[in-house]
Scaffold this motif. Structure first.
Motif, PDB file in Angstrom:
ATOM      1  N   ILE A  23       0.845  -1.190   0.000  1.00  7.50           N
ATOM      2  CA  ILE A  23       0.000   0.000   0.000  1.00  7.50           C
ATOM      3  C   ILE A  23       0.880   1.239   0.000  1.00  7.50           C
ATOM      4  O   ILE A  23       2.001   1.217   0.497  1.00  7.50           O
ATOM      5  CB  ILE A  23      -0.955   0.030   1.219  1.00  7.50           C
ATOM      6  CG1 ILE A  23      -0.165   0.052   2.525  1.00  7.50           C
ATOM      7  CG2 ILE A  23      -1.926  -1.120   1.174  1.00  7.50           C
ATOM      8  CD1 ILE A  23      -1.031   0.313   3.736  1.00  7.50           C
ATOM      9  N   ASN A  24       0.362   2.292  -0.581  1.00 13.31           N
ATOM     10  CA  ASN A  24       1.040   3.582  -0.536  1.00 13.31           C
ATOM     11  C   ASN A  24       0.692   4.253   0.786  1.00 13.31           C
ATOM     12  O   ASN A  24      -0.317   3.939   1.404  1.00 13.31           O
ATOM     13  CB  ASN A  24       0.590   4.461  -1.693  1.00 13.31           C
ATOM     14  CG  ASN A  24       0.984   3.873  -3.031  1.00 13.31           C
ATOM     15  OD1 ASN A  24       2.037   3.246  -3.150  1.00 13.31           O
ATOM     16  ND2 ASN A  24       0.149   4.047  -4.031  1.00 13.31           N
ATOM     17  N   GLN A  25       1.501   5.170   1.190  1.00  5.72           N
ATOM     18  CA  GLN A  25       1.259   5.964   2.395  1.00  5.72           C
ATOM     19  C   GLN A  25       0.990   5.076   3.620  1.00  5.72           C
ATOM     20  O   GLN A  25      -0.060   5.122   4.244  1.00  5.72           O
ATOM     21  CB  GLN A  25       0.105   6.933   2.179  1.00  5.72           C
ATOM     22  CG  GLN A  25       0.334   7.892   1.022  1.00  5.72           C
ATOM     23  CD  GLN A  25      -0.846   8.801   0.781  1.00  5.72           C
ATOM     24  OE1 GLN A  25      -1.959   8.514   1.197  1.00  5.72           O
ATOM     25  NE2 GLN A  25      -0.600   9.905   0.098  1.00  5.72           N
ATOM     26  N   VAL A  26       1.988   4.284   3.953  1.00  4.10           N
ATOM     27  CA  VAL A  26       1.870   3.346   5.067  1.00  4.10           C
ATOM     28  C   VAL A  26       1.536   4.067   6.365  1.00  4.10           C
ATOM     29  O   VAL A  26       0.679   3.617   7.134  1.00  4.10           O
ATOM     30  CB  VAL A  26       3.170   2.521   5.219  1.00  4.10           C
ATOM     31  CG1 VAL A  26       3.132   1.665   6.465  1.00  4.10           C
ATOM     32  CG2 VAL A  26       3.392   1.664   3.992  1.00  4.10           C
ATOM     33  N   GLU A  27       2.203   5.192   6.615  1.00  2.32           N
ATOM     34  CA  GLU A  27       1.954   5.915   7.868  1.00  2.32           C
ATOM     35  C   GLU A  27       0.509   6.394   7.959  1.00  2.32           C
ATOM     36  O   GLU A  27      -0.114   6.314   9.017  1.00  2.32           O
ATOM     37  CB  GLU A  27       2.918   7.082   8.025  1.00  2.32           C
ATOM     38  CG  GLU A  27       4.331   6.661   8.380  1.00  2.32           C
ATOM     39  CD  GLU A  27       4.406   5.821   9.645  1.00  2.32           C
ATOM     40  OE1 GLU A  27       3.760   6.179  10.654  1.00  2.32           O
ATOM     41  OE2 GLU A  27       5.105   4.797   9.625  1.00  2.32           O
ATOM     42  N   LYS A  28      -0.037   6.868   6.855  1.00  2.00           N
ATOM     43  CA  LYS A  28      -1.426   7.338   6.852  1.00  2.00           C
ATOM     44  C   LYS A  28      -2.371   6.169   7.116  1.00  2.00           C
ATOM     45  O   LYS A  28      -3.308   6.277   7.913  1.00  2.00           O
ATOM     46  CB  LYS A  28      -1.762   8.003   5.523  1.00  2.00           C
ATOM     47  CG  LYS A  28      -3.156   8.555   5.470  1.00  2.00           C
ATOM     48  CD  LYS A  28      -3.438   9.270   4.167  1.00  2.00           C
ATOM     49  CE  LYS A  28      -4.856   9.808   4.148  1.00  2.00           C
ATOM     50  NZ  LYS A  28      -5.173  10.476   2.891  1.00  2.00           N
ATOM     51  N   ALA A  29      -2.115   5.043   6.466  1.00  2.00           N
ATOM     52  CA  ALA A  29      -2.948   3.860   6.671  1.00  2.00           C
ATOM     53  C   ALA A  29      -2.853   3.388   8.115  1.00  2.00           C
ATOM     54  O   ALA A  29      -3.860   3.011   8.734  1.00  2.00           O
ATOM     55  CB  ALA A  29      -2.530   2.740   5.723  1.00  2.00           C
ATOM     56  N   LYS A  30      -1.654   3.424   8.669  1.00  2.00           N
ATOM     57  CA  LYS A  30      -1.464   3.007  10.056  1.00  2.00           C
ATOM     58  C   LYS A  30      -2.256   3.899  11.006  1.00  2.00           C
ATOM     59  O   LYS A  30      -2.903   3.411  11.939  1.00  2.00           O
ATOM     60  CB  LYS A  30       0.029   3.042  10.395  1.00  2.00           C
ATOM     61  CG  LYS A  30       0.374   2.353  11.690  1.00  2.00           C
ATOM     62  CD  LYS A  30       1.854   2.041  11.803  1.00  2.00           C
ATOM     63  CE  LYS A  30       2.663   3.258  12.107  1.00  2.00           C
ATOM     64  NZ  LYS A  30       4.065   2.954  12.439  1.00  2.00           N
TER      65      LYS A  30
END
Length: 89
Positions: A23-30
């Motif tokens: 997934i892109n933007q791992v921190e945002k998803a987290k």
């Protein structure tokens, strides 16, 4: 692969079959999923108190060195655990 249990084997097969993707933007998803977990774990309840009760609660909380919301949480928890009983009954 013989040291894996069935669940681990299923996960490995799933990865090898291309069923997983980055997934892109791992921190945002987290952050999103942490927010979901927090919402699941902590529920809030809005209560309406008379001004007199709110003042008494605030005064007592101040005497005990805590916030009115923390005191309310503690009182409700103790009541629901059966640790607070009506002495006048």
């Amino acid at each position: 692969m013989s040291n894996l249990n069935q669940e681990e084997k299923d996960i490995l097969n799933s990865v090898e079959n291309g069923e997983w993707h980055s997934i892109n933007q791992v921190e945002k998803a987290k952050q999103i999923y942490q927010s979901y977990a927090q919402d699941y774990l902590e529920k809030s309840i809005k209560i309406v108190l008379s001004r007199e009760d709110e003042q008494k609660l605030s005064d007592l909380a101040n005497q005990l060195g805590t916030s009115p919301s923390s005191l309310t949480e503690e009182i409700l928890h103790k009541y629901l655990q059966g640790l607070l009983v009506d002495k006048t009954a």
